[in-house]
Design a protein around this motif. Structure first.
Motif, short mmCIF file in Angstrom:
data_model
loop_
_atom_site.label_atom_id
_atom_site.label_comp_id
_atom_site.label_asym_id
_atom_site.label_seq_id
_atom_site.Cartn_x
_atom_site.Cartn_y
_atom_site.Cartn_z
N TYR A 28 0.71 -1.28 -0.56
CA TYR A 28 -0.48 -0.23 -0.13
C TYR A 28 0.46 1.38 0.06
O TYR A 28 0.48 2.01 -0.49
CB TYR A 28 -1.05 -0.83 1.24
N ASN A 29 1.78 0.99 0.52
CA ASN A 29 3.06 2.70 0.49
C ASN A 29 3.33 2.60 -0.38
O ASN A 29 3.42 3.48 -0.45
CB ASN A 29 4.22 2.70 2.37
N ALA A 32 0.61 4.45 -2.45
CA ALA A 32 -0.53 5.13 -2.00
C ALA A 32 -0.52 6.34 -3.01
O ALA A 32 0.88 7.07 -3.57
CB ALA A 32 -0.31 5.09 -1.06
N ARG A 33 -1.73 7.46 -3.08
CA ARG A 33 -0.82 8.70 -3.95
C ARG A 33 -1.86 9.70 -2.98
O ARG A 33 -3.02 9.16 -2.52
CB ARG A 33 -1.77 8.83 -4.90
N PRO A 34 -0.74 11.12 -2.73
CA PRO A 34 -2.76 12.08 -1.70
C PRO A 34 -3.54 11.91 -2.60
O PRO A 34 -3.49 11.73 -3.02
CB PRO A 34 -1.20 12.68 -1.81
N PHE A 35 -4.62 12.87 -2.38
CA PHE A 35 -5.64 12.87 -2.93
C PHE A 35 -5.83 14.87 -2.18
O PHE A 35 -5.95 14.74 -0.87
CB PHE A 35 -7.14 11.90 -2.64
N ARG A 36 -6.47 14.86 -2.90
CA ARG A 36 -7.72 16.75 -2.36
C ARG A 36 -8.57 15.79 -1.48
O ARG A 36 -9.64 16.08 -1.91
CB ARG A 36 -7.41 17.14 -3.34
N TRP A 37 -8.05 16.83 -0.34
CA TRP A 37 -9.53 16.68 0.33
C TRP A 37 -10.39 17.70 -0.13
O TRP A 37 -10.20 19.37 0.36
CB TRP A 37 -9.65 16.66 2.09
#
Length: 80
Positions: A28-29, A32-37
């Motif tokens: 997962y690490n 994984a990609r950041p997402f815009r909240w």
């Protein structure tokens, strides 16, 4: 995690559970990609104000509730 790691429950010991959880975390690490909240504190305030206003309105009102006429951006249907 239940569906992706622990199912099926075919472990013979806690060591296998630990190994599978650690392997999942590593995989997962790596991907994984950041997402815009998009839900902001102001959105929460709007949502809370709208729900309390709806509860206070008279049931004899002929106009639909505000939530039915215009939805906040976080409740808008997603475009395909």
């Amino acid at each position: 995690m239940q569906r992706k790691v622990v199912t099926p429950n075919d472990f013979t010991g806690l060591d296998q559970v630990e190994d599978r959880l650690i392997a999942f975390e590593r995989r997962y690490n790596e991907t994984a990609r950041p997402f815009r909240w998009k839900f902001t504190p102001a959105d929460l305030e709007d949502l809370m104000a709208g729900s309390s206003d709806t509860n206070r309105k008279s049931t004899t009102s002929s106009s639909p509730p505000a939530a039915a006429t215009s939805l906040p951006h976080y409740q808008q249907p997603r475009k395909p």
